[in-house]
Write a protein that holds these residues in place. Sequence first.
Motif, PDB file in Angstrom:
ATOM      1  N   ASP A  83       0.708  -1.300  -0.157  1.00  0.00           N
ATOM      2  CA  ASP A  83       0.158  -0.166   0.184  1.00  0.00           C
ATOM      3  C   ASP A  83       0.843   1.340   0.054  1.00  0.00           C
ATOM      4  OD1 ASP A  83      -2.553   1.284   0.323  1.00  0.00           O
ATOM      5  OD2 ASP A  83      -2.017   1.946   2.171  1.00  0.00           O
ATOM      6  N   LYS A  84       1.994   1.139   0.562  1.00  0.00           N
ATOM      7  CA  LYS A  84       2.879   2.210   0.716  1.00  0.00           C
ATOM      8  C   LYS A  84       3.382   2.525  -0.617  1.00  0.00           C
ATOM      9  CE  LYS A  84       7.526   3.415   2.163  1.00  0.00           C
ATOM     10  NZ  LYS A  84       8.408   3.336   0.879  1.00  0.00           N
ATOM     11  N   ILE A  85       3.707   1.733  -1.475  1.00  0.00           N
ATOM     12  CA  ILE A  85       4.230   1.895  -3.052  1.00  0.00           C
ATOM     13  C   ILE A  85       2.849   2.261  -3.845  1.00  0.00           C
ATOM     14  CG2 ILE A  85       5.171   0.898  -4.994  1.00  0.00           C
ATOM     15  CD1 ILE A  85       7.042   1.399  -2.732  1.00  0.00           C
ATOM     16  N   VAL A  86       1.637   1.636  -3.652  1.00  0.00           N
ATOM     17  CA  VAL A  86       0.436   2.091  -4.430  1.00  0.00           C
ATOM     18  C   VAL A  86       0.238   3.587  -4.099  1.00  0.00           C
ATOM     19  CG1 VAL A  86      -2.070   1.641  -4.560  1.00  0.00           C
ATOM     20  CG2 VAL A  86      -0.405  -0.420  -4.374  1.00  0.00           C
ATOM     21  N   ARG A  87       0.297   3.908  -2.846  1.00  0.00           N
ATOM     22  CA  ARG A  87       0.019   5.512  -2.788  1.00  0.00           C
ATOM     23  C   ARG A  87       0.931   6.163  -3.142  1.00  0.00           C
ATOM     24  NH1 ARG A  87       0.505   6.368   2.261  1.00  0.00           N
ATOM     25  NH2 ARG A  87       0.757   4.281   3.051  1.00  0.00           N
ATOM     26  N   GLU A  88       2.364   5.935  -3.209  1.00  0.00           N
ATOM     27  CA  GLU A  88       3.107   6.626  -3.819  1.00  0.00           C
ATOM     28  C   GLU A  88       3.130   7.033  -5.328  1.00  0.00           C
ATOM     29  OE1 GLU A  88       7.051   5.127  -3.041  1.00  0.00           O
ATOM     30  OE2 GLU A  88       7.025   5.676  -0.910  1.00  0.00           O
ATOM     31  N   PHE A  89       2.452   6.148  -5.970  1.00  0.00           N
ATOM     32  CA  PHE A  89       2.030   6.036  -7.447  1.00  0.00           C
ATOM     33  C   PHE A  89       0.610   6.720  -7.657  1.00  0.00           C
ATOM     34  CE2 PHE A  89       5.692   3.397  -7.732  1.00  0.00           C
ATOM     35  CZ  PHE A  89       6.408   3.875  -8.873  1.00  0.00           C
ATOM     36  N   GLY A  90       0.053   7.177  -6.901  1.00  0.00           N
ATOM     37  CA  GLY A  90      -1.187   7.865  -6.865  1.00  0.00           C
ATOM     38  C   GLY A  90      -2.405   6.787  -6.853  1.00  0.00           C
ATOM     39  N   TYR A  91      -2.053   5.679  -6.578  1.00  0.00           N
ATOM     40  CA  TYR A  91      -3.226   4.595  -6.730  1.00  0.00           C
ATOM     41  C   TYR A  91      -3.722   4.258  -5.347  1.00  0.00           C
ATOM     42  CZ  TYR A  91      -1.538   3.068 -11.282  1.00  0.00           C
ATOM     43  OH  TYR A  91      -1.141   3.051 -12.833  1.00  0.00           O
ATOM     44  N   THR A  92      -4.873   3.723  -5.098  1.00  0.00           N
ATOM     45  CA  THR A  92      -5.749   3.158  -4.091  1.00  0.00           C
ATOM     46  C   THR A  92      -5.644   1.773  -3.869  1.00  0.00           C
ATOM     47  OG1 THR A  92      -6.945   5.175  -4.215  1.00  0.00           O
ATOM     48  CG2 THR A  92      -7.729   3.453  -2.660  1.00  0.00           C
ATOM     49  N   THR A  93      -5.368   1.066  -2.880  1.00  0.00           N
ATOM     50  CA  THR A  93      -5.460  -0.383  -2.691  1.00  0.00           C
ATOM     51  C   THR A  93      -6.942  -0.644  -2.185  1.00  0.00           C
ATOM     52  OG1 THR A  93      -3.362  -0.439  -1.962  1.00  0.00           O
ATOM     53  CG2 THR A  93      -4.322  -2.455  -1.811  1.00  0.00           C
ATOM     54  N   LEU A  94      -7.448  -1.774  -3.007  1.00  0.00           N
ATOM     55  CA  LEU A  94      -8.838  -2.495  -2.417  1.00  0.00           C
ATOM     56  C   LEU A  94      -8.455  -3.779  -1.895  1.00  0.00           C
ATOM     57  CD1 LEU A  94     -11.640  -2.447  -2.239  1.00  0.00           C
ATOM     58  CD2 LEU A  94     -11.937  -3.343  -4.374  1.00  0.00           C
ATOM     59  N   LEU A  95      -8.543  -4.126  -0.608  1.00  0.00           N
ATOM     60  CA  LEU A  95      -8.034  -5.269   0.011  1.00  0.00           C
ATOM     61  C   LEU A  95      -9.101  -6.168   0.294  1.00  0.00           C
ATOM     62  CD1 LEU A  95      -5.898  -6.959   1.445  1.00  0.00           C
ATOM     63  CD2 LEU A  95      -6.314  -5.572   3.564  1.00  0.00           C
TER      64      LEU A  95
END
Length: 333
Positions: A83-95
């Motif tokens: 999630d840390k990397i996902v947010r850095e690229f401007g994405y959102t994680t759906l878990l």
Amino acid sequence: MASTIRDVAQLAGVSVATVSRVINKMGGVRPETERRIEDAMEELQYIPNVLARSVASKKTKLIGMIVPDIENPFFAAVYSGADKIVREFGYTTLLGGSNDTVDREEGLLQTMMEHQASGILLTAAFSRTKWIDRIGNRVPICLVDRDIEGIECDRVLIDNRRGAYDATKLFIQKGHRKIAIITGPLESTPGRERFEGYKSCLEDYGIKIIPDYIQIGDFRENSGYQLGRHLLQLNDPPTAILSSNNLMTLGLLEIIHTSSFKLGVDLGLIGFDDLPIATLMSPNLTVISRPMNEMGECAANMLIQRIHSPTKPKQTVIMTPHLIVRGSESINF
């Protein structure tokens, strides 16, 4: 009335395209211009319409992530790294958690496709689902921790054989010859490979493999408890047990605590994955530690690179676990 992207552009004195580049973190905008746009968005209380953007572009900034058990500290740590990397690229994680069932996993995969996920991080259930084949050519998938044969995708795995081999070798070096294992389902990558590492080490050192010492669990706490109780009640119980995941180790520790066996005195133990209580015990728990956060970070990076560069060669990264020796593997022979 809600502000629009055109209102932001007008207040910031830039084009709509420039505002769009800032919102989507595409780069190429001077820092002072980016700050001016962000100030305009804050002043106008502008909220980007993600749904409208995804309908127009047929793309979202959503990354799906499916794990077997969201309460397992291992998967929580992997998720945190991803999630840390996902947010850095401007994405959102759906878990989502599959509970290691095909039906639940298929439902989650379908939901993520319906939400037009840009990519999926997947730790698959024990059985292969038809949905993986169905979406594999439509949406990038990165497998995490568990492999699936015949799937063309990126992978981030762990060297399970080495981890189990090194732990078994440590037991042997400490004088153990009656070494048991509580492993996971053999149809799963971790369960099968950790058993293979254990078995290979015993064979290399000429130690007899005793069928009663091989117990197959389900990576859940109760199976560690029940199978541990079975091992300790054998007429010739083992002097050492290798536990193949953190939750089974917790169950095993519970039955040891209520038994006549004393950890580090007449029973040695090594567990796969570190635990918060590992250093609160006496003796401290020896573990095979995996780079949990790093696995998540690596998988998320690979998946986002795949989204941006669909034709690049597929990658497999195999990370190395390492033993943290604290004393629970030794006993008084």
